[in-house]
Design a protein around this motif. Structure first.
Motif, short mmCIF file in Angstrom:
data_model
loop_
_atom_site.label_atom_id
_atom_site.label_comp_id
_atom_site.label_asym_id
_atom_site.label_seq_id
_atom_site.Cartn_x
_atom_site.Cartn_y
_atom_site.Cartn_z
N GLY A 363 0.80 -1.21 0.00
CA GLY A 363 0.00 0.00 0.00
C GLY A 363 0.83 1.26 0.00
O GLY A 363 0.37 2.31 -0.44
N THR A 438 2.35 -3.83 -3.79
CA THR A 438 1.80 -5.10 -3.29
C THR A 438 2.95 -6.04 -2.99
O THR A 438 4.11 -5.77 -3.31
CB THR A 438 0.86 -5.73 -4.33
N SER A 472 3.50 -7.75 3.98
CA SER A 472 2.05 -7.71 4.12
C SER A 472 1.67 -7.03 5.44
O SER A 472 2.35 -7.16 6.45
CB SER A 472 1.49 -9.13 4.09
N ASN A 474 -1.49 -7.55 6.89
CA ASN A 474 -2.58 -8.26 7.56
C ASN A 474 -2.21 -8.69 8.97
O ASN A 474 -3.01 -8.56 9.91
CB ASN A 474 -2.99 -9.48 6.73
N ASP A 582 -5.12 1.87 0.43
CA ASP A 582 -4.20 2.21 -0.64
C ASP A 582 -4.33 3.68 -1.00
O ASP A 582 -5.39 4.29 -0.82
CB ASP A 582 -4.50 1.38 -1.90
N ARG A 593 -7.18 -2.19 3.62
CA ARG A 593 -6.26 -3.32 3.55
C ARG A 593 -6.15 -4.04 4.89
O ARG A 593 -6.03 -5.25 4.94
CB ARG A 593 -4.87 -2.83 3.13
#
Length: 957
Positions: A363, A438, A472, A474, A582, A593
C-alpha cells in the motif's frame, strides 16, 4: 529619563498647596514643541481625601474645535479614548506614566500637527463632598520643521535633525555624512515679538560665522581574497568567490573579475551587471552567473566548465560612495591574489541505486533512485524487475534521452501502468515510483544507464541492482496510543497520539482513525470522532462537549487529539481504531487493507494543587471609641491560572463563651452576603469590605464601639470554574488574628459574678436575674443581651434589650417563649413563662453602658461586662393517676386489651348457655310425646305402627 528632570520644578512648586482642599495642577504653558518630536506633560493632585492612589483622565480641546472635549487616555478606563486617539494609545505612542500615587506624566512619543490645542487633566472625585478644583489646563503650540529640498528624504529617515537645547540654543545633527554634505555651514536666527492681539511681529535677524565641513573617506583598510568553491573537473560547475576582509562597516562595494589579466565581468554597488565578450551570451543561456552573495562577497559561477575556462583568475573590490551627480565615487580599491585553475578529466562513470525507505509495506509507495556520476552528458535509463522465486526479468519502465517514457508490459494487474511512475530529477538521477505497492512487487530491481539511445548497442551502459521486500500488513499492523500526561490538571490542555505502524515502523498510507471514549462509570466505549482517509471529519452524537474544545490533526501515520480546558467529564479511557487504505483508493470506495485497535489509555483529570498563602501573623489594634479602622487580609501567593477568590470575614467578641461569627462574605462571583448576626441595616453600614488590589482586601469598621472589640480574621478560598459551569474549590487558608481593643475611657461596667443554680418545674414560669454592682453616670443608658449554651451546640443569643427599650429576639420563635425586662435600675430579668425540658442549660447576660458622643449626639456603647453562668435545671411536673396511666405503656395496653378479652369470653359463655337450654327443651318435648303414646296403646295396631314410624323420623331429625 530626561522628561522626569524636565518637569521636576513643576512638581516642586505644588508642595505649597493647602491640605483638605483638592487642587489639580498641570504643567504651566504654553508649551512649544516641534512636529515629529516627543512631549511630556505633568499633572498632580493634592489636598484630596479617600485612597492615596488617585486616577487621572486626559482630554484635549483642538484648534479645529476649541469647545469640543476629545478624550485621550485614562489611568482606570481602557475604553476612555476617542477613536482618533484609540489606535495611538494601543500602540503605546500615547501613554501615562505614574510617578507617585498622586502625580503622572502624559507622554506623546511623536507629535502630529493636529495635536496642538488646550490639554486638560481631570481627577475623578474620591472626597466625601466636592471641595476645590478637579481639573487644570495647559496649551501646547503650530512648530513645524521644514527641511530643504535636497535633505527631505534624509530628514524623514532621521539622519538630519534640529534640536532645541534651551531658550536660545539650537543643534543641527547630520548622520551618515556624504560627499555632497561638504561646504560652508551657518545658521540664521530671527527674533519675533508677540503683540497683545497674539500676532507675532518680526524684529531682527542675524547670521553666525561660517563653518567649513569637509567629508573625508573613513580610514577603512581591507584586503581581497579569492577562493574556489567547487572541484575543478571538466563538465562540473566551477565557482569562484571574491571576499572583502577587514574593517569595512556598512560598505558600498563594487566587484570586478579578471581572467588572465583581462576584465570579464563587473557588478556595481547597486547590483548592475556588466559582462564582456562571450560571457554575456553564456549568461543569457543560463550557463554562467555573476552575483553579489552578501555586502562583502561576490560570486562567479560557470555551470559546466570547459577548456576555455582554464587560466589565472583574480578579482578586485572597490569601496564607493554616491556623488552629488548620482555617479559612484571610488574611495579605495584592492586587488586579490591570482588563483590558477586547471580542469582535470572526468572519472569513469558508475551507477548507484538507493531506496528511500528501508521498510516498505504493501500500500505504500516504493521509491527507487538511480544516480550516475561522471561528466554531464545525455543519458537514457531502463528499470528491470525480477520477481521473487523467478529468474526472468521484466521491463518496468524506461526513459530516452529526450525524456520519452516507456512503461513495461502488464503482468496481469489492471492497475500496473497506473501505479508506475518514472521521473528525471537532474541530468544523472532517475526516480522509479510504484504507488500502492503489493507483495508481488518484491524482488530484485536493476537500473541500466546508457550514453546514447536505449536501442544503441554500441553505446556504453552501466548497471546496478538492489533487492526489495514488500511486506504484508494483515498480520503486522500495530496501533499505539500515547499521551505525555496521563494525569491532567483541571483547566489544562492534554493531547493523545494514535500512531499506526507495523513492527514498530511508521506507516505512510491513507488512514481512517476512529477515536472512542469510555467515561468513568460507563461500561462501553462511545465514538468521539472519526477522521476518514479522504479527509471527512464526523463527530459522535453522545459526546458533544468535546466539539467545542477539541482539535484533531492527522498526518500520514499519526492522528492527534488536542483537548483544551480539561474538566472532570474527560476522565476515563480512550482508544483509537485505525484502518489502512491504498493511495489509489482515495477517489474510490475500495475496502481497507488492514485494521487494528489500540490498547485503552486512561486519562485522569484532577484539580490543580493550590499555591495559596495568606499572611498568618497575629496583630493587635488599640483605637479610640467611635473612630474608624481597617482589618487587612494580605494574600502572599496564589495559584497561577484563571481562578477566582472568595473572602470571608469572621469575628469573635471578648467573651469566655463567645463563638466565631461570620460578618460577611464575598464569594467567587463577587456577590457579597452578610452573616445572620450582621444582616441589619446598622451592621451593614458599620461593616463593609474593599478590594484594594489583587493581593490585598480590607474590612472597614466605622464608629467602633465596645461591642466591636474582639478578634477578627479572614478566610480565603480559591475557586476554579469548570467547563460544565460548576465551581471547584481548590483550597483555602486563614489569616492571622487581629485583636481590636478600645482605649480605656474611665467608664467601667461591673455585673454581679455570683454563681447561680435555678431549679424549675416543667410547664411553670422561671425568672433569671442579672444585676449591676453599681450604676454609672446619670446620662448613661444600659442594654442587656441574654445567651444560652446547651451541650456542644455552642452559644446562642436569645434576646437583646437595647438601650432605647427596643426588644430584639435572636430567633422569631423565641418571641412567645421568653421575655426580657429591666426590673429595677440595676436588675435585668429573663422570664420563661412555661419552661420546657429542652430549656435546660447554661444562661448568662452581657450588660453594656451607652453614652452620647459628638455633635449631633450619637449613642455609643463604650464598656460592657458579662455575668457568671446560671445553671437552669428543668424538673418533671407532679403526676396524677390518669397521667401515670397515660405515661405507662404496659399499663395502658393492659387497661385497654383486658376488658376486650373478658367481653369476648363472656359472649362465648352466653352462646354456650343458650345452646344447652335449647337441647334441654327438645328433650322435654320428646318425653311428653312418649307418655301420650303409652296412654293410647289399646288403639288399633296400625296406629302403633304409624307412631313408631313418626318416632323414628323424629329421632333421625
Amino acid at each position: 529619563m530626561a522628561h522626569v528632570l524636565y518637569v521636576a520644578p513643576f512638581f516642586l512648586c505644588l508642595t505649597k498647596l493647602s491640605v483638605g482642599q483638592r487642587e489639580v495642577t498641570v504643567q504651566k504653558g504654553p508649551l512649544y514643541r516641534a512636529a515629529g518630536y516627543p512631549v511630556s506633560i505633568g499633572c498632580k493632585v493634592t489636598g484630596h481625601q479617600g485612597p492615596s492612589l488617585q486616577h487621572f483622565q486626559w482630554s484635549v480641546y483642538l484648534l479645529t474645535a476649541p469647545t469640543r472635549e476629545v478624550q485621550i487616555i485614562s489611568t482606570n478606563d481602557d475604553t476612555f479614548s476617542y477613536a482618533m486617539y484609540a489606535q495611538r494609545v494601543r500602540n503605546k505612542d500615547i501613554s501615562v506614566e505614574r510617578l507617585q500615587d498622586n502625580s503622572v506624566l502624559l507622554h506623546i512619543s511623536k507629535l502630529q500637527m493636529k495635536d496642538a490645542g488646550e490639554y486638560e487633566c481631570h481627577t475623578p472625585n474620591t472626597d466625601g463632598k466636592y471641595y476645590g478644583s478637579y481639573s487644570a489646563k495647559t496649551n501646547l503650540t503650530d512648530f513645524v520643521l521644514t527641511p530643504g529640498p535636497s535633505y527631505t528624504k534624509r530628514f524623514a529617515a532621521g539622519d538630519v535633525r534640529l534640536d532645541k537645547l534651551g531658550t536660545a540654543t539650537f543643534r543641527l545633527s547630520i548622520g551618515h555624512l556624504q560627499p555632497s554634505d561638504q561646504g560652508k555651514l551657518f545658521c540664521e536666527a530671527a527674533e519675533w515679538i508677540q503683540d497683545p492681539d497674539e500676532t507675532w511681529t518680526f524684529i531682527t535677524k542675524k547670521e553666525t560665522d561660517q563653518t567649513t565641513l569637509r567629508v573625508q573617506p573613513a580610514g577603512r583598510d581591507f584586503k581581497v581574497s579569492i577562493t574556489t568553491e567547487s572541484t575543478s573537473a571538466k563538465g562540473k560547475p566551477l565557482e569562484l568567490v571574491c571576499l572583502a576582509v577587514g574593517s569595512v562597516r556598512d560598505p558600498q562595494l563594487q566587484g570586478f573579475w579578471f581572467l588572465n589579466g583581462t576584465e570579464i565581468a563587473s557588478i556595481d554597488a547597486s547590483g548592475v551587471l556588466d559582462l564582456k565578450m562571450s560571457y554575456k551570451d553564456r549568461a543569457s543561456q543560463g550557463r554562467l552567473q555573476v552575483s553579489k552573495m552578501n555586502p562583502k562577497a561576490f560570486s562567479l559561477k560557470i555551470f559546466s566548465a570547459g577548456p576555455e575556462d582554464e587560466g589565472d583568475y583574480s578579482c578586485a573590490v572597490a569601496e564607493v560612495v554616491r556623488a552629488g551627480t548620482g555617479s559612484w565615487q571610488v574611495l579605495q580599491r584592492e586587488q586579490s591574489p591570482v588563483s590558477h585553475v586547471r580542469l582535470r578529466e572526468p572519472a569513469a562513470r558508475s551507477v548507484v541505486i538507493s531506496i528511500r525507505q528501508q521498510a516498505v509495506w504493501e500500500g505504500e509507495t516504493l521509491a527507487l533512485l538511480c544516480k550516475a556520476d561522471g561528466v554531464e552528458s545525455p543519458l537514457s535509463v531502463t528499470w528491470w524487475h525480477i520477481p521473487q522465486d523467478q529468474t526472468q526479468s521484466k521491463l518496468v519502465a524506461g526513459m530516452a534521452q529526450d525524456g520519452t517514457v516507456q512503461l513495461g508490459v502488464s503482468s496481469g494487474d489492471p492497475g500496473y501502468h497506473g501505479n508506475t511512475r518514472l521521473a528525471k530529477l537532474d541530468w544523472a538521477t532517475f526516480q522509479l515510483e510504484i504507488t500502492s505497492s503489493t507483495v508481488s512487487d518484491s524482488g530484485v530491481y536493476e537500473c541500466r544507464v546508457s550514453e546514447g539511445t536505449q536501442n544503441q548497442a554500441r553505446g556504453r551502459h552501466w548497471t546496478h541492482k538492489i533487492s526489495v521486500t514488500v511486506r504484508s500488513l494483515n498480520s503486522s499492523l500495530q496501533v499505539n496510543l500515547l499521551s505525555r500526561q496521563p494525569q491532567v490538571k483541571l483547566g489544562d490542555t492534554f493531547d493523545l497520539s494514535c500512531i499506526a505502524g507495523a513492527d514498530y515502523s511508521d506507516l505512510r498510507l491513507p488512514l481512517t482513525v476512529r477515536w472512542r471514549f469510555q467515561p468513568d462509570g460507563s461500561q462501553a466505549f462511545r465514538q468521539l470522532i472519526q477522521v476518514t482517509h479522504n479527509g471527512i471529519i464526523e463527530w459522535g452524537d453522545s459526546l458533544s462537549q468535546f466539539q467545542k474544545k477539541t482539535k484533531v490533526s492527522q498526518s500520514s501515520f499519526r492522528s492527534q487529539l488536542l483537548i483544551h480546558d480539561a474538566s472532570e467529564e474527560e476522565t476515563g479511557k480512550y482508544e483509537c481504531e485505525v484502518e489502512v487504505y491504498d493511495r489509489n483508493s482515495l477517489p474510490t470506495n475500495s475496502p481497507a487493507r488492514a485494521s487494528a485497535v489500540s490498547h485503552p489509555l486512561r486519562i485522569v483529570v484532577t484539580l490543580p494543587e493550590s499555591k495559596l498563602k495568606v499572611n498568618s501573623r497575629n496583630q493587635s489594634q488599640e483605637i479610640s471609641i467611635i473612630s474608624n479602622t481597617n482589618i487587612e487580609c494580605n494574600i502572599l501567593s496564589q495559584t497561577i491560572g484563571n481562578l477566582q477568590l472568595a473572602i470571608i470575614w469572621y469575628f469573635s467578641p471578648i467573651s469566655s463563651n463567645a463563638s466565631w461569627l461570620r460578618i460577611l462574605e464575598m464569594d467567587q462571583t463577587s456577590v457579597v452576603k452578610y452573616g445572620n448576626e450582621f444582616h441589619t441595616p446598622q451592621k451593614k453600614q458599620k461593616f463593609h469590605m474593599e478590594k484594594v488590589s489583587q493581593d490585598l482586601f480590607q474590612l472597614h469598621i466605622l464608629s467602633v464601639e465596645d461591642s466591636d472589640q474582639g478578634r477578627y480574621y479572614c478566610a480565603v478560598e480559591e475557586w476554579l470554574l469548570s467547563t460544565d459551569g460548576t465551581w471547584k474549590k481548590l483550597g483555602g487558608k486563614k489569616s492571622g488574628l487581629t485583636e481590636l481593643k478600645l482605649r480605656p475611657t474611665g467608664s467601667k461596667v461591673q455585673v454581679s459574678k455570683v454563681h447561680q443554680t435555678e431549679n424549675a418545674t416543667e410547664h411553670r414560669e422561671v425568672a433569671l436575674s442579672c444585676s449591676l454592682e453599681s450604676l454609672g453616670g446619670e446620662a448613661s443608658l444600659y442594654s442587656v443581651m441574654w445567651f444560652r449554651s446547651r451541650g456542644d451546640s455552642g452559644s446562642q443569643m436569645l434576646v437583646h434589650l437595647h438601650h432605647d427599650g427596643l426588644l430584639e429576639y435572636g430567633e422569631e420563635g423565641h418571641r412567645g417563649h421568653l421575655h426580657c425586662a429591666r426590673a429595677s435600675p440595676t436588675d435585668f430579668v429573663l422570664k420563661l413563662p412555661a419552661v420546657e425540658m429542652e430549656d435546660a442549660g447554661m444562661y448568662w447576660c452581657r450588660v453594656a453602658e451607652w453614652q452620647l458622643y459628638g455633635h449631633p449626639g450619637k449613642w455609643v456603647s463604650q464598656a460592657s461586662d458579662e455575668s457568671q453562668q446560671i445553671v437552669l435545671r428543668v424538673l418533671p411536673s407532679e403526676t396524677t393517676f390518669p397521667s401515670r396511666i397515660c405515661s405507662s405503656t404496659p399499663l395502658l395496653y393492659f387497661l385497654v386489651i383486658c376488658p376486650l378479652v373478658m367481653f369476648v369470653l363472656l359472649l362465648i359463655s352466653l352462646l354456650c348457655l343458650s345452646w344447652k337450654a335449647k337441647k334441654l327443651s327438645q328433650l322435654s318435648l320428646r318425653a311428653q310425646k312418649d307418655k301420650s303414646l303409652w296412654v293410647g296403646l289399646n288403639g288399633a295396631e296400625g296406629w302403633t305402627t304409624d307412631r313408631r314410624k313418626h318416632q323414628e323420623e323424629d329421632e333421625d331429625n
